[in-house]
Design a protein around this motif. Structure first.
Motif: not given
Length: 534
Positions: A459-483
């Motif tokens: 799940i963590v591996l596929l979630t990280s891949l989805y984050i990358r795809f979302y940044q490339v194809f949808v919103d390059e400003q989308f980010f994950i902050m360490n809180i």
């Protein structure tokens, strides 16, 4: 050495000469119960005083609880909860490895069996070797295997949905959660309600099934072989996940949010295995010795002592519901030695495990279907569950952190009753409709344990891949902050993820996770080197 339970055949000649030197007369044995079965074998039961043994185990848990509370109060500011839990796991594991490697476990069991009496111990002769125990035939309960498969699939689905939860539950311990930036709308409410509905019952059902098979395995193998098997099947996989697989998933999450990698072992989902091992160990300490060959189990009439509707309602409201709310308030939502303290707490899991063991000993699932021994029609239980699901889902929209009265009282009360009824409904439904096996169901059942172990990493591996795809194809400003909070380190998202992004993410992660996990799990459980462990 004589094992804790010795079965010695005594002929008429041996009983006069050698028998007296091996075992005293049954009426003169101290701290044990002897039973003579139809085959002429005397079973020496060194179970000792159950009341005394229960008190010893209660003292152990009380000390563990005191250390846990002290660690939170004294070191909560400097030592993170998961790190301290890992240290305790290492300590307990090292103790048990030492005891096992030095043959101290048998001495501990004998001490527990003898502390209630002062007259002495049973005379033993180290030269005498115990005869091999006769194997007890074990019936296969296919509907329980299929129910375990269904629950495993539900756990995987639950964790995928948990990745996209919004900020309403900030205490979740999961390596990568990307829905934290959402303000909370209809879709977020539905996701949260689904997670609450699942969380309120599925681990309880796992403990019922585990208690049932624990009693079955103990009867078939005896104490020593039973504990040895649980070390292989529970402790070894849990340690591999805690110190290898889960840290790998944690580092994938750190890379996804742009943080430097580090080694952080933690149990994550295998808290269930650690606690299940403790429950099995406690059960093997004071459970009655099965009387092999004393009576054909097929001729034993099942006991009709299945919990009635009134009992389920009473325990659901009080023990599973209101009592759990007070536990959550006391612990503040923090885990207890890795065990999550939420809608279901440790006291409920203990009862569910005991209920599963009782189901095996009283043969609830043998003979006629469980539906014929319920005090109300099973269709009425299904109706109750449907109403409870609607109520729990609706009340979950008012759930807040910290807990606020009176909403929390209604939510925990309904969740408690729903937990009791849902478990009974699932057992009845699967016994009626899924008490069968095919090549596919058999393969899925064998792979379920491996899927439970590896699915967080997938799940963590596929979630990280989805984050990358979302940044490339949808919103390059989308980010994950360490809180990070004081006592956990949860990866939260600061950017807003759209509804379409959430739906696409669930589809992107959910179906490949099931496909990869079940295929990989089916392959792993076929490997000869892993067959004894998973």
């Amino acid at each position: 050495k004589i094992s804790p339970y010795v079965a010695l055949p005594l002929t008429s000649r041996q009983s006069d000469k050698e028998g007296a030197n091996i075992l005293p007369h049954p009426s003169k044995m101290v701290g044990s119960n002897c039973n003579e079965n139809t085959s002429g074998r005397i079973i020496a039961d060194y179970s000792g005083s159950k009341e005394k043994i229960v008190k010893v185990w209660s003292g152990i848990f009380f000390v563990a609880y005191a250390v846990h509370v002290a660690s939170i109060k004294l070191m909560g500011k400097t030592v993170k909860q998961r790190d301290f839990t890992n240290s305790l796991i290492v300590i307990w594991g090292a103790i048990w490895v030492y005891l096992w490697s030095n043959n101290k476990l048998e001495q501990c069991w004998r001490w527990l069996a003898s502390i209630s009496r002062d007259e002495g111990h049973v005379e033993e002769r180290s030269r005498q070797q115990p005869l091999p125990e006769e194997k007890v035939s074990r019936r296969r309960y296919h509907f329980l295997d299929n129910l375990k498969t269904f629950l495993t699939a539900l756990v995987v689905t639950f964790h995928v949905f948990m990745v996209f939860l919004d900020k309403r539950d900030e205490d979740l311990l999961w390596p990568l959660i990307i829905g934290r930036g959402r303000s909370g709308g209809t879709l977020d409410a539905l996701i949260f309600a689904f997670c609450i509905i699942c969380q309120a019952f599925f681990m309880s059902t796992f403990f019922i099934i585990s208690g049932f098979f624990a009693a079955s395995g103990y009867e078939a193998k005896g104490r020593e072989a039973f504990v040895r098997q649980k070390i292989k099947r529970l402790l070894v996989p849990a340690a591999v996940c805690s110190y290898i697989l889960n840290p790998m998933a944690e580092n994938i999450a750190l890379v996804a949010k742009g943080v430097s990698m580090r080694y952080l072992p933690h149990p994550l989902m295998v808290w269930f295995l650690y606690w299940l091992f403790i429950f099995c160990l406690v059960y093997s300490t004071f459970a009655d010795r099965p009387k092999a060959n004393s009576e054909d189990s097929s001729n034993i009439k099942p006991k009709d002592d299945i919990p009635s509707t009134r009992t389920r309602m009473l325990y659901g409201l009080s023990f599973f519901g209101i009592a759990t709310l007070f536990v959550v308030l006391f612990f503040g939502g923090r885990p207890f030695y890795g065990l999550p303290t939420g809608l279901v707490a440790v006291h409920a899991y203990i009862l569910m495990f005991s209920l599963g063991a009782k189901a095996y000993r009283n043969q609830w699932f043998d003979g006629k279907s469980i539906t014929y021994r319920l005090d109300i029609p099973v269709s009425l239980i299904y109706a109750f569950v449907l109403i409870e699901v609607i109520c729990v889902g609706y009340l979950s929209t008012f759930a807040t952190r910290p807990v606020v009265f009176p909403n929390a009282v209604f939510l925990f009360a309904f969740c408690g009753v729903y937990n009791a009824d849902m478990n009974m409904a699932l057992l009845a439904f699967f016994q009626i409709h899924m008490n069968k096996t095919t090549s596919l169901l058999k393969s899925l059942s064998k792979a379920a344990y491996a899927v439970f172990l590896i699915h967080p990493f997938v799940i963590v591996l596929l979630t990280s891949l989805y984050i990358r795809f979302y940044q490339v194809f949808v919103d390059e400003q989308f980010f994950i902050m360490n809180i990070c909070g004081v006592e956990d380190e949860v990866c939260m998202s600061e950017s807003d993820l759209s509804d379409n992004g959430v739906i696409a993410g669930i589809v992107f992660v959910l179906f490949p996770t099931h496909l990869i996990s079940w295929a990989l799990g089916s392959w792993l459980c076929r490997l000869p080197i892993l067959r004894e462990y998973i």
